[in-house]
Design a protein around this motif. Structure first.
Motif, PDB file in Angstrom:
ATOM      1  N   ARG A 245     -15.979   6.851  -4.187  1.00  0.00           N
ATOM      2  CA  ARG A 245     -15.959   6.074  -2.948  1.00  0.00           C
ATOM      3  C   ARG A 245     -14.627   6.214  -2.213  1.00  0.00           C
ATOM      4  O   ARG A 245     -14.577   6.160  -0.996  1.00  0.00           O
ATOM      5  CB  ARG A 245     -16.231   4.595  -3.252  1.00  0.00           C
ATOM      6  CG  ARG A 245     -17.697   4.287  -3.492  1.00  0.00           C
ATOM      7  CD  ARG A 245     -17.946   2.799  -3.453  1.00  0.00           C
ATOM      8  NE  ARG A 245     -17.405   2.120  -4.615  1.00  0.00           N
ATOM      9  CZ  ARG A 245     -18.116   1.909  -5.732  1.00  0.00           C
ATOM     10  NH1 ARG A 245     -19.365   2.346  -5.816  1.00  0.00           N
ATOM     11  NH2 ARG A 245     -17.583   1.277  -6.747  1.00  0.00           N
ATOM     12  N   ARG A 246     -13.572   6.400  -2.986  1.00  0.00           N
ATOM     13  CA  ARG A 246     -12.246   6.493  -2.376  1.00  0.00           C
ATOM     14  C   ARG A 246     -11.871   7.926  -2.018  1.00  0.00           C
ATOM     15  O   ARG A 246     -10.905   8.158  -1.286  1.00  0.00           O
ATOM     16  CB  ARG A 246     -11.209   5.920  -3.351  1.00  0.00           C
ATOM     17  CG  ARG A 246      -9.898   5.488  -2.712  1.00  0.00           C
ATOM     18  CD  ARG A 246      -8.922   4.929  -3.718  1.00  0.00           C
ATOM     19  NE  ARG A 246      -8.643   5.863  -4.793  1.00  0.00           N
ATOM     20  CZ  ARG A 246      -9.161   5.799  -6.015  1.00  0.00           C
ATOM     21  NH1 ARG A 246      -9.982   4.819  -6.311  1.00  0.00           N
ATOM     22  NH2 ARG A 246      -8.889   6.691  -6.936  1.00  0.00           N
ATOM     23  N   GLU A 247     -12.620   8.888  -2.513  1.00  0.00           N
ATOM     24  CA  GLU A 247     -12.262  10.300  -2.363  1.00  0.00           C
ATOM     25  C   GLU A 247     -12.013  10.715  -0.915  1.00  0.00           C
ATOM     26  O   GLU A 247     -11.037  11.408  -0.640  1.00  0.00           O
ATOM     27  CB  GLU A 247     -13.353  11.182  -2.974  1.00  0.00           C
ATOM     28  CG  GLU A 247     -12.917  12.616  -3.256  1.00  0.00           C
ATOM     29  CD  GLU A 247     -11.974  12.702  -4.438  1.00  0.00           C
ATOM     30  OE1 GLU A 247     -11.222  13.679  -4.503  1.00  0.00           O
ATOM     31  OE2 GLU A 247     -11.987  11.789  -5.285  1.00  0.00           O
TER      32      GLU A 247
ATOM     33  N   ILE B 151      -6.290   2.547 -10.454  1.00  0.00           N
ATOM     34  CA  ILE B 151      -6.512   3.919  -9.980  1.00  0.00           C
ATOM     35  C   ILE B 151      -6.009   4.919 -11.027  1.00  0.00           C
ATOM     36  O   ILE B 151      -6.665   5.922 -11.322  1.00  0.00           O
ATOM     37  CB  ILE B 151      -5.821   4.139  -8.624  1.00  0.00           C
ATOM     38  CG1 ILE B 151      -6.487   3.268  -7.549  1.00  0.00           C
ATOM     39  CG2 ILE B 151      -5.873   5.608  -8.221  1.00  0.00           C
ATOM     40  CD1 ILE B 151      -5.794   3.304  -6.201  1.00  0.00           C
TER      41      ILE B 151
ATOM     42  N   GLU C   6      -3.730  -2.826  -8.777  1.00  0.00           N
ATOM     43  CA  GLU C   6      -4.518  -1.853  -8.040  1.00  0.00           C
ATOM     44  C   GLU C   6      -4.073  -0.427  -8.374  1.00  0.00           C
ATOM     45  O   GLU C   6      -4.903   0.467  -8.591  1.00  0.00           O
ATOM     46  CB  GLU C   6      -4.386  -2.101  -6.540  1.00  0.00           C
ATOM     47  CG  GLU C   6      -5.304  -1.271  -5.688  1.00  0.00           C
ATOM     48  CD  GLU C   6      -6.730  -1.767  -5.677  1.00  0.00           C
ATOM     49  OE1 GLU C   6      -7.609  -1.020  -5.217  1.00  0.00           O
ATOM     50  OE2 GLU C   6      -6.971  -2.903  -6.142  1.00  0.00           O
TER      51      GLU C   6
ATOM     52  N   GLU D 125     -15.816   4.494  -8.451  1.00  0.00           N
ATOM     53  CA  GLU D 125     -14.715   4.025  -7.596  1.00  0.00           C
ATOM     54  C   GLU D 125     -13.954   5.212  -7.014  1.00  0.00           C
ATOM     55  O   GLU D 125     -13.588   5.215  -5.836  1.00  0.00           O
ATOM     56  CB  GLU D 125     -13.765   3.141  -8.407  1.00  0.00           C
ATOM     57  CG  GLU D 125     -14.287   1.754  -8.701  1.00  0.00           C
ATOM     58  CD  GLU D 125     -14.437   0.926  -7.437  1.00  0.00           C
ATOM     59  OE1 GLU D 125     -13.564   1.039  -6.547  1.00  0.00           O
ATOM     60  OE2 GLU D 125     -15.432   0.191  -7.328  1.00  0.00           O
ATOM     61  N   ARG D 126     -13.749   6.222  -7.816  1.00  0.00           N
ATOM     62  CA  ARG D 126     -13.015   7.392  -7.346  1.00  0.00           C
ATOM     63  C   ARG D 126     -13.815   8.131  -6.271  1.00  0.00           C
ATOM     64  O   ARG D 126     -13.232   8.603  -5.281  1.00  0.00           O
ATOM     65  CB  ARG D 126     -12.713   8.315  -8.526  1.00  0.00           C
ATOM     66  CG  ARG D 126     -11.761   9.449  -8.202  1.00  0.00           C
ATOM     67  CD  ARG D 126     -11.341  10.150  -9.462  1.00  0.00           C
ATOM     68  NE  ARG D 126     -10.273  11.100  -9.209  1.00  0.00           N
ATOM     69  CZ  ARG D 126      -9.595  11.733 -10.157  1.00  0.00           C
ATOM     70  NH1 ARG D 126      -9.890  11.483 -11.432  1.00  0.00           N
ATOM     71  NH2 ARG D 126      -8.651  12.575  -9.865  1.00  0.00           N
TER      72      ARG D 126
ATOM     73  N   ARG E 133      -8.376   9.760   0.002  1.00  0.00           N
ATOM     74  CA  ARG E 133      -7.340   9.937  -1.023  1.00  0.00           C
ATOM     75  C   ARG E 133      -5.963  10.161  -0.427  1.00  0.00           C
ATOM     76  O   ARG E 133      -4.954   9.881  -1.062  1.00  0.00           O
ATOM     77  CB  ARG E 133      -7.691  11.120  -1.933  1.00  0.00           C
ATOM     78  CG  ARG E 133      -8.761  10.788  -2.948  1.00  0.00           C
ATOM     79  CD  ARG E 133      -8.958  11.930  -3.913  1.00  0.00           C
ATOM     80  NE  ARG E 133      -7.777  12.104  -4.768  1.00  0.00           N
ATOM     81  CZ  ARG E 133      -7.706  13.059  -5.702  1.00  0.00           C
ATOM     82  NH1 ARG E 133      -8.696  13.889  -5.871  1.00  0.00           N
ATOM     83  NH2 ARG E 133      -6.628  13.177  -6.439  1.00  0.00           N
TER      84      ARG E 133
ATOM     85  N   ALA F   2      -3.073   3.597  -0.962  1.00  0.00           N
ATOM     86  CA  ALA F   2      -4.027   2.834  -1.764  1.00  0.00           C
ATOM     87  C   ALA F   2      -4.061   1.386  -1.300  1.00  0.00           C
ATOM     88  O   ALA F   2      -3.033   0.770  -1.101  1.00  0.00           O
ATOM     89  CB  ALA F   2      -3.638   2.893  -3.250  1.00  0.00           C
TER      90      ALA F   2
ATOM     91  N   GLU G 141       0.821  -1.195   0.000  1.00  0.00           N
ATOM     92  CA  GLU G 141       0.000   0.000   0.000  1.00  0.00           C
ATOM     93  C   GLU G 141       0.864   1.257   0.000  1.00  0.00           C
ATOM     94  O   GLU G 141       0.556   2.239  -0.690  1.00  0.00           O
ATOM     95  CB  GLU G 141      -0.943  -0.009   1.208  1.00  0.00           C
ATOM     96  CG  GLU G 141      -2.072  -1.019   1.117  1.00  0.00           C
ATOM     97  CD  GLU G 141      -1.622  -2.420   1.495  1.00  0.00           C
ATOM     98  OE1 GLU G 141      -0.426  -2.590   1.871  1.00  0.00           O
ATOM     99  OE2 GLU G 141      -2.439  -3.353   1.416  1.00  0.00           O
TER     100      GLU G 141
END
Length: 411
Positions: A378-380, A283, A279, A375-376, A383, A387, A226
């Protein structure tokens, strides 16, 4: 012969302007507009539907260098185009074939036409076996064209006919009005994506070795995937910003030279290895529209050119991203070329396989764009966090291989 060239999806209803083609000369002139570039060393087949001769699916493959491969190539190409057309718009009523190849050393265009005649005959037989006739088969070489189907020397002389000068024909004017664009030649597009050569390539390979060696102790020492992924994405965003602040000259090799000069070898190496993680790549695929698309495409092209020497397989990731951004922004011809090169680098690269199939099937990229946007979103909120992802895959293998290679070379 009357054929209608439609500028967009030929399998569905269209209100776009139509261009009527009535002769081998007009077909030859239309070819770059049908595929979006000037095909070189290429076999192109176009399906024809209905009494009005509406053009449908297109297929382009390289012409095999060995004549021993021509029969299999003809059979596979005919089956692929006809079966694909049956799924989308029904069985074709005919097919138009183009064989495009520049003369070899000491050859003339007429000699190329004669040499490729057996391939044209095999294509006619392969299509006929599937009950679809070849309506016209043209050879295009050295600025001239020949018909393999027309026996009349008054319109198709042995020395061939000259192609219209680029941009001077009625076809060119009509295609411009219809929104069709020609993006140079196949070689021009490929050259922007192929590995560097010479001293720059040698220096880049050494940088890739260094980056691979540095990755092993980080992973074995406890650095998580990650963390490595987050650093990769941060570097990619930084390089995109650098490219944005330094717009290149408009198109061509000068633009690519400018972009290459803006990327350090070590930066490129770190990013190439980081993108081997699926992954991280997924992104990065989110940068496919609005103000992010142009610098992302420039970055992916530049990284593809840096996948040199023992690292050519690593080009599958940046080439696939380049193909995806091109497709997402409406440049389907370039997308198909980039994705084909990605599969040439790694035939098993699943993301490239899926995108290549979807693009060739005429699917709308908006469905994938929507998924990536979601997806972006949900991850915002996260950030700024590393990752998330799976255990190291190719990146780890690359690092280990790089250790062995560097140790063996005494560096």
């Amino acid at each position: 012969m009357t054929k209608q060239l439609e500028p967009r999806d030929p399998s569905g209803p269209s209100t776009d302007p139509q261009i009527t083609l009535r002769s081998p000369a007009e077909l030859a002139d239309a070819l770059p507009y049908m595929v979006g570039f000037h095909p070189t060393d290429s076999l192109v087949m176009v399906a024809v539907h209905g009494e009005g001769g509406r053009f449908g699916g297109r297929l382009r493959v390289g012409i095999p260098a060995s004549p021993a491969e021509w029969e299999d190539t003809a059979r596979q190409a005919a089956e692929c185009l006809i079966r694909g057309s049956e799924r989308r718009a029904g069985k074709p009523d005919g097919i138009v074939v183009f064989l495009c190849q520049d003369p070899r050393d000491g050859e003339t265009g007429q000699r190329v036409m004669t040499r490729l005649r057996p391939l044209a005959q095999r294509l006619r037989l392969a299509c006929g076996t599937l009950d679809v006739p070849v309506l016209e088969a043209l050879c295009i070489s050295a600025g001239r064209y020949w018909s393999y189907c027309c026996p009349d020397p008054r319109c198709c002389p042995a020395e061939g006919n000259a192609l219209a000068l680029p941009g001077t024909s009625v076809m060119a004017a009509a295609a411009t009005f219809a929104g069709l664009q020609v993006r140079g030649s196949l070689k021009d597009i490929e050259s922007r994506l192929l590995p560097l050569r010479g001293a720059a390539a040698e220096e880049q390979e050494r940088a890739l070795d260094r980056a691979a060696v540095a990755l092993v102790p980080r992973i074995l020492g406890g650095a998580t995937k990650e963390e490595v992924g987050a650093e990769t994405l941060t570097l990619a965003r930084s390089l995109m910003e650098r490219l944005t602040l330094a717009p290149p000259p408009e198109g061509g090799p000068c633009a690519d030279d400018r972009d290459d000069a803006l990327l350090g070898h070590d930066e490129a190496a770190t990013l190439i290895l980081g993108l081997q993680d699926r992954e991280v790549r997924d992104i990065a695929a989110e940068w496919m529209e609005d103000e992010e698309a142009a610098p992302a495409l420039r970055l992916w092209r530049a990284l593809a050119r840096r996948c040199v020497g023992a690292y050519t397989e690593h080009a599958a990731a940046p080439l696939t991203l380049a193909g995806w951004v091109s497709w997402s922004t409406g440049d389907e011809p370039t997308a198909r070329i980039a994705l084909a090169l990605a599969l040439r680098a790694d035939a098993d690269y699943r993301f490239a396989q899926l995108l290549h199939h979807a693009c060739n099937e005429g699917m709308d990229p908006e469905g994938l764009r929507h998924c990536l946007r979601e997806e972006r979103r949900r991850r915002e909120p996260a950030r700024n966090r590393p990752a998330a992802g799976r255990p190291p895959g190719r990146a780890t293998r690359t690092a280990r291989r790089g250790t062995r290679r560097t140790t063996g070379s005494g560096q």
